[in-house]
Design a protein around this motif. Structure first.
Motif, PDB file in Angstrom:
ATOM      1  N   LEU A 101      -1.754 -19.516  -3.187  1.00 56.50           N
ATOM      2  CA  LEU A 101      -1.685 -18.692  -1.966  1.00 56.50           C
ATOM      3  C   LEU A 101      -1.625 -17.204  -2.259  1.00 56.50           C
ATOM      4  O   LEU A 101      -1.557 -16.388  -1.337  1.00 56.50           O
ATOM      5  CB  LEU A 101      -0.449 -19.084  -1.142  1.00 56.50           C
ATOM      6  N   LEU A 102      -1.624 -16.855  -3.546  1.00 57.23           N
ATOM      7  CA  LEU A 102      -1.383 -15.444  -3.877  1.00 57.23           C
ATOM      8  C   LEU A 102      -2.458 -14.512  -3.315  1.00 57.23           C
ATOM      9  O   LEU A 102      -2.138 -13.448  -2.784  1.00 57.23           O
ATOM     10  CB  LEU A 102      -1.280 -15.266  -5.399  1.00 57.23           C
ATOM     11  N   ILE A 103      -3.719 -14.933  -3.424  1.00 56.92           N
ATOM     12  CA  ILE A 103      -4.802 -14.035  -2.962  1.00 56.92           C
ATOM     13  C   ILE A 103      -4.739 -13.813  -1.441  1.00 56.92           C
ATOM     14  O   ILE A 103      -4.669 -12.667  -0.994  1.00 56.92           O
ATOM     15  CB  ILE A 103      -6.193 -14.535  -3.424  1.00 56.92           C
ATOM     16  N   PRO A 104      -4.733 -14.884  -0.628  1.00 55.78           N
ATOM     17  CA  PRO A 104      -4.687 -14.596   0.826  1.00 55.78           C
ATOM     18  C   PRO A 104      -3.431 -13.825   1.243  1.00 55.78           C
ATOM     19  O   PRO A 104      -3.502 -12.958   2.116  1.00 55.78           O
ATOM     20  CB  PRO A 104      -4.727 -15.984   1.473  1.00 55.78           C
ATOM     21  N   LEU A 105      -2.288 -14.113   0.611  1.00 48.59           N
ATOM     22  CA  LEU A 105      -1.070 -13.387   1.006  1.00 48.59           C
ATOM     23  C   LEU A 105      -1.145 -11.916   0.617  1.00 48.59           C
ATOM     24  O   LEU A 105      -0.716 -11.040   1.383  1.00 48.59           O
ATOM     25  CB  LEU A 105       0.180 -14.031   0.389  1.00 48.59           C
TER      26      LEU A 105
ATOM     27  N   GLN B 148      -9.737  -3.715  -1.206  1.00 52.74           N
ATOM     28  CA  GLN B 148      -8.559  -3.162  -0.524  1.00 52.74           C
ATOM     29  C   GLN B 148      -7.759  -2.210  -1.415  1.00 52.74           C
ATOM     30  O   GLN B 148      -7.006  -1.385  -0.927  1.00 52.74           O
ATOM     31  CB  GLN B 148      -7.640  -4.296  -0.063  1.00 52.74           C
ATOM     32  N   LEU B 149      -7.901  -2.378  -2.743  1.00 51.31           N
ATOM     33  CA  LEU B 149      -7.096  -1.551  -3.646  1.00 51.31           C
ATOM     34  C   LEU B 149      -7.697  -0.181  -3.894  1.00 51.31           C
ATOM     35  O   LEU B 149      -7.020   0.718  -4.366  1.00 51.31           O
ATOM     36  CB  LEU B 149      -6.908  -2.267  -4.993  1.00 51.31           C
ATOM     37  N   LYS B 150      -8.977  -0.026  -3.556  1.00 52.70           N
ATOM     38  CA  LYS B 150      -9.638   1.239  -3.873  1.00 52.70           C
ATOM     39  C   LYS B 150      -9.118   2.409  -3.056  1.00 52.70           C
ATOM     40  O   LYS B 150      -9.024   3.520  -3.534  1.00 52.70           O
ATOM     41  CB  LYS B 150     -11.153   1.101  -3.722  1.00 52.70           C
TER      42      LYS B 150
ATOM     43  N   LYS C 270      -3.890 -10.160   0.292  1.00 46.70           N
ATOM     44  CA  LYS C 270      -4.862  -9.523   1.203  1.00 46.70           C
ATOM     45  C   LYS C 270      -4.189  -9.192   2.538  1.00 46.70           C
ATOM     46  O   LYS C 270      -4.372  -8.113   3.096  1.00 46.70           O
ATOM     47  CB  LYS C 270      -6.038 -10.466   1.466  1.00 46.70           C
ATOM     48  N   ALA C 271      -3.413 -10.173   3.023  1.00 42.94           N
ATOM     49  CA  ALA C 271      -2.745  -9.967   4.315  1.00 42.94           C
ATOM     50  C   ALA C 271      -1.720  -8.842   4.217  1.00 42.94           C
ATOM     51  O   ALA C 271      -1.611  -8.005   5.113  1.00 42.94           O
ATOM     52  CB  ALA C 271      -2.061 -11.265   4.753  1.00 42.94           C
ATOM     53  N   ALA C 272      -0.993  -8.798   3.112  1.00 42.86           N
ATOM     54  CA  ALA C 272       0.028  -7.759   2.930  1.00 42.86           C
ATOM     55  C   ALA C 272      -0.616  -6.372   2.964  1.00 42.86           C
ATOM     56  O   ALA C 272      -0.123  -5.461   3.645  1.00 42.86           O
ATOM     57  CB  ALA C 272       0.758  -7.975   1.606  1.00 42.86           C
ATOM     58  N   LEU C 273      -1.736  -6.226   2.253  1.00 39.87           N
ATOM     59  CA  LEU C 273      -2.405  -4.914   2.238  1.00 39.87           C
ATOM     60  C   LEU C 273      -2.974  -4.597   3.617  1.00 39.87           C
ATOM     61  O   LEU C 273      -2.950  -3.453   4.053  1.00 39.87           O
ATOM     62  CB  LEU C 273      -3.510  -4.894   1.171  1.00 39.87           C
ATOM     63  N   ALA C 274      -3.427  -5.637   4.309  1.00 37.62           N
ATOM     64  CA  ALA C 274      -3.993  -5.406   5.649  1.00 37.62           C
ATOM     65  C   ALA C 274      -2.945  -4.909   6.642  1.00 37.62           C
ATOM     66  O   ALA C 274      -3.268  -4.155   7.548  1.00 37.62           O
ATOM     67  CB  ALA C 274      -4.647  -6.686   6.167  1.00 37.62           C
ATOM     68  N   VAL C 275      -1.688  -5.319   6.481  1.00 31.41           N
ATOM     69  CA  VAL C 275      -0.665  -4.825   7.425  1.00 31.41           C
ATOM     70  C   VAL C 275      -0.021  -3.526   6.948  1.00 31.41           C
ATOM     71  O   VAL C 275       0.919  -3.045   7.575  1.00 31.41           O
ATOM     72  CB  VAL C 275       0.446  -5.858   7.757  1.00 31.41           C
ATOM     73  N   GLY C 276      -0.528  -2.983   5.849  1.00 32.77           N
ATOM     74  CA  GLY C 276      -0.076  -1.641   5.463  1.00 32.77           C
ATOM     75  C   GLY C 276       0.834  -1.564   4.260  1.00 32.77           C
ATOM     76  O   GLY C 276       1.439  -0.506   4.015  1.00 32.77           O
ATOM     77  N   ALA C 277       0.974  -2.653   3.481  1.00 36.24           N
ATOM     78  CA  ALA C 277       1.832  -2.593   2.291  1.00 36.24           C
ATOM     79  C   ALA C 277       1.306  -1.527   1.327  1.00 36.24           C
ATOM     80  O   ALA C 277       0.093  -1.342   1.192  1.00 36.24           O
ATOM     81  CB  ALA C 277       1.878  -3.948   1.604  1.00 36.24           C
ATOM     82  N   ASP C 278       2.241  -0.847   0.669  1.00 36.67           N
ATOM     83  CA  ASP C 278       1.876   0.202  -0.283  1.00 36.67           C
ATOM     84  C   ASP C 278       1.657  -0.342  -1.680  1.00 36.67           C
ATOM     85  O   ASP C 278       1.405   0.429  -2.613  1.00 36.67           O
ATOM     86  CB  ASP C 278       2.979   1.270  -0.323  1.00 36.67           C
ATOM     87  N   GLY C 279       1.786  -1.655  -1.832  1.00 38.02           N
ATOM     88  CA  GLY C 279       1.557  -2.226  -3.148  1.00 38.02           C
ATOM     89  C   GLY C 279       1.910  -3.692  -3.187  1.00 38.02           C
ATOM     90  O   GLY C 279       2.440  -4.251  -2.223  1.00 38.02           O
ATOM     91  N   ILE C 280       1.606  -4.286  -4.325  1.00 39.35           N
ATOM     92  CA  ILE C 280       1.808  -5.723  -4.525  1.00 39.35           C
ATOM     93  C   ILE C 280       2.566  -5.928  -5.830  1.00 39.35           C
ATOM     94  O   ILE C 280       2.284  -5.258  -6.831  1.00 39.35           O
ATOM     95  CB  ILE C 280       0.438  -6.457  -4.613  1.00 39.35           C
TER      96      ILE C 280
END
Ligand SMILES: C=C(O[C@@H]1C=C(C(=O)O)C=C[C@H]1O)C(=O)O
Length: 363
Positions: free
Chosen positions: A306-310, A356-358, A312-322
């Motif tokens: 589940l790491l990839i979809p989670l 999303q990381l760019k 992606k979702a985290a970055l989509a809601v505005g997370a500043d990092g993973i």
């Protein structure tokens, strides 16, 4: 004989009474606000005063001549008291240092040239769960540095569910982790669990991590607040967003403004994931605070698929990092072997996030 008044006529009288009531209510609100301010000045911990409310209700009961029942009059006045109390408290509540009301622009950390938050591109924090050996750390750091990763994680003190589980390498782990990170030009982040270790951990680490199980350890929060190192604060397993932000406030209130919030999943009834990733908490923390917010996908999911979809979702809601755990050989890892990525897995993970990381992702 006088004509009965028309509905229109009566309604216009009601409209006028409404205007008078509203004027009186506003006048009352202004007086209540002054009472609230006076209470704050006196240092009264509570604005709510049930005895005073009771006294007013008694007087109103005695004065009431109808047509409304006493119960109705009381209900109306209780609403007025409630709204008045809200007004007092919102005016005089101490503004939190973490709040956007106090600082509207994003806090952007700059740790030896590595920027986190605001307009900085999303950051990746990666590395093994535990620091286990020289070989393991050197291989991981060289691999990640080769991929452009700037922050290496690794636990030297491990908060294990069982006291008989691997507890970490301690100071030897700190020395190893910081040496290896330095050799690769990376920053080193590691968890501190005990107030007595803050000094030694701060000596070796570039970022201090307060883990989920210690989010309510107020003595530790104060101590890392006094340390001159940025702090990554994980959300507690069952902590509300408010409790998490208050935990961050402890650190800021001790004079350390460099806090990164980290959502890592919360405990729910769901069993198919280790925890439930709370994406609303990420969006809300970004909205309510000026601090950088990152997401630990490894602990949120507790499973690699589940790491990839989670993320992606985290970055989509505005997370500043993973934050993600990477180990040269997860199957033989001394902790978390169900969820760490091997090097090939990491490549797939980061490849899936590349778009999303760019650039910085905003809400
Ligand atoms: C305004 C006050 O504060 C609160 C609001 C009250 C009100 O609206 O009348 C009464 C008591 C308090 O709960 C006060 O203490 O007088």
């Amino acid at each position: 004989m006088t004509q009965p008044r028309t509905i229109e006529d009566l309604r216009s009288e009601v409209d006028q009474i409404n205007r008078d009531l509203l004027r009186l209510l506003s006048q009352r609100g202004a007086v209540v606000a002054q009472i609230g301010h006076a209470k704050t000045q006196e240092g009264r911990p509570n604005h709510y005063d049930p005895a005073r409310e009771e006294q007013q209700l008694k007087e109103l009961e005695a004065l009431n001549e109808g047509p409304f029942t006493t119960a109705a009059v009381k209900a109306i006045f209780k609403e007025i008291f409630k709204a008045s109390l809200d007004l007092e408290e919102s005016n005089d509540k101490k503004q939190l240092l973490v709040s956007r009301k106090v600082k509207s622009d994003d806090t952007v950390l700059d740790i030896d040239g590595v920027r986190i938050g605001g307009d900085a591109p999303p950051i990746i924090i990666a590395g093994p769960c535990s620091i286990e050996s020289e070989e393991q750390m050197e291989q991981t750091a060289a691999f990640l540095a080769g991929k452009g990763i700037k922050i290496l994680r690794g636990g030297a003190y491990k908060p294990r569910t069982s006291p008989y589980g691997f507890q970490g390498m301690g100071v030897d782990g700190l020395i190893l982790g910081s040496r290896v990170a330095k050799e690769q030009g990376m920053l080193f982040i590691t968890e501190v669990m005990d107030t007595r270790d803050v000094e030694i951990v701060a000596e070796h680490a570039d970022i201090l991590q307060v883990g989920a199980r210690n989010m309510h350890n107020f003595a530790l929060l104060r101590e890392v607040g006094r340390a001159r190192r940025p702090v990554l604060l994980k959300r507690g397993l069952s902590a509300t967003i408010e409790e998490w932000l208050y935990a961050a406030e402890y650190i800021l209130s001790e004079g350390n403004p460099e806090v990164i919030l980290c959502e890592r999943g919360i405990r729910t009834y769901e069993k198919w994931t280790r925890n439930t990733l709370d994406l609303s908490a990420v969006a809300l923390a970004k909205q309510e605070t000026h601090l950088p917010v990152i997401v630990d996908v490894t602990h949120a999911a507790g499973r690699r698929d589940l790491l990839i979809p989670l993320a992606k979702a985290a970055l989509a809601v505005g997370a500043d990092g993973i934050h993600v755990e990477v180990h040269p050989s997860p199957a033989t890892a001394l902790s978390d072997n169900e969820q760490q990525l091997d090097f090939a897995g990491y490549d797939r993970f980061i490849g899936a996030l590349s778009a999303q990381l760019k650039q910085p992702v905003s809400v």
